[in-house]
Structures are given as structure tokens and as C-alpha cells.
Design a protein around this motif. Sequence first.
Motif, PDB file in Angstrom:
ATOM      1  N   LEU A 152       0.919  -1.113  -0.056  1.00  0.00           N
ATOM      2  CA  LEU A 152      -0.116   0.015  -0.010  1.00  0.00           C
ATOM      3  C   LEU A 152       0.691   1.107   0.146  1.00  0.00           C
ATOM      4  N   GLY A 155       2.252   1.715  -3.239  1.00  0.00           N
ATOM      5  CA  GLY A 155       1.391   2.213  -4.324  1.00  0.00           C
ATOM      6  C   GLY A 155       1.195   3.669  -4.171  1.00  0.00           C
ATOM      7  N   MET A 156       1.177   4.177  -2.972  1.00  0.00           N
ATOM      8  CA  MET A 156       1.037   5.555  -2.705  1.00  0.00           C
ATOM      9  C   MET A 156       2.499   6.382  -3.210  1.00  0.00           C
ATOM     10  N   LYS A 161      -1.584   2.045  -8.968  1.00  0.00           N
ATOM     11  CA  LYS A 161      -2.858   1.408  -8.681  1.00  0.00           C
ATOM     12  C   LYS A 161      -2.570  -0.004  -8.647  1.00  0.00           C
ATOM     13  N   TYR A 164      -0.990  -0.792  -5.343  1.00  0.00           N
ATOM     14  CA  TYR A 164      -2.066  -0.697  -4.163  1.00  0.00           C
ATOM     15  C   TYR A 164      -2.865  -1.676  -3.997  1.00  0.00           C
TER      16      TYR A 164
END
Length: 209
Positions: A152, A155-156, A161, A164
Motif C-alpha cells: 500500500l 502504491g502511494m 494502482k 496498491y
Amino acid sequence: MVDDERDDDARPMTPEESLALIARQSEETRRGIGPNPAVLLAVWGAVWLFGFGLVYVSAPPTALMPLWAAAAIAAAGFAGAMAYSAVYGIRASRGVRGPSRLVGAMYGWSWMIAFGGLTVVNTALIRLGLDTELIPLLWSGTALTLTGLMYLAGGMLWQSKVQYGLGVWIIACGAASVLAGGPHNFLVLSLAGGGGFLVASLVFLVRSR
């Protein structure tokens, strides 16, 4: 006829042809020296699929082979995957300078720091008398939750996407493995966890082409 062919080869390229040539050469260079996330994810997917799957079929009541042998093979596979991940990280940071290099290094170290702390906590709980039947569930639940959180975060950081979404899926697999109980938790890790990595690998592969 020969002179005409030489004149055609020597003529200047149009702007469109020049841009196409630059793009083609850049893509060839990127593929030659740059790491491919699809390969990294495929390696981890294969390790999860076959490693945890082997442990599952070696546990009672199936017991197709000694559990210690299955665990040793799975451990060797994970060690190889971690070694490949280290090589991948080195290749990914090659030629990168400035804030991007710092972010990548901090993210890489975060994996080791986080799992180092997790190992200490889980080991301490086991030494304090945690029920033997709960030990595999403890490791699968906490390790997958932490892995998902790291994806996560990745991904940020990189606005991915796919990464994430993989993090969300891995966390869900961790929760499902605990709910399934042993030894079915290893089946969840194998099929759902390993399958998630392989699907993400396929997505990156299709997008790169």
C-alpha cells in the motif's frame, strides 16, 4: 538502380521517423538495463504458490511428504526470492539520483526494519507460551498484513494502482488465512496469495507491451 537505393538510404529522416527511432531505442535500452516488476512479482508468486502449497499437502491428513522437508524447500525458495529482490532493488536504483534514490532506499530498508520488528514480537509471543496450533496462524496473519501495508505504501509513493491493489489483496489473504485455520491457511496463502502476485505480474507484463 543502385545509385537510387543509396540516395534513399542517405536521405534525412523526417521528424516523425526521428521520434520513432528515439522511442524505439529508448525502449530497447530500458528493457536491457532496467528491472521488470513483472518478473519480480512472478518470482514471488511462484514461491508462494509452490512453497505454501507444498507445506499444505505435507501437513496432516494428506502428508504426501515429511513436513520438515516441505518446510526446508519452501524456506530455500523464499531465500532465493529475497536474494532476487535485493538484486532487483540494486538494479532499480542504478543511475537514479536525488530524492527518488533516497525514497527508494528508505522504502527498501523499511521492509527489513518492519519484518525485523515483527520477528522479534512473534518470537517473544511464542516463548511466552503461545499455543502451538496458533503459531502458523500468527505468522501468516501478521506477515501478510505487514506485507500488504508495505505494498500500500509503495502504491502511494509511486502512484501505482496495481501495487496498491495488490496490497489490499494481500491483507485480505492474511485475514482469510487466519479465519481458515490450519492447515488450510497454507492453501489460502498458496492459491490466493501466490495467485495475486501472478495476476499483478501479468498486468505489468501486458502494460509494458
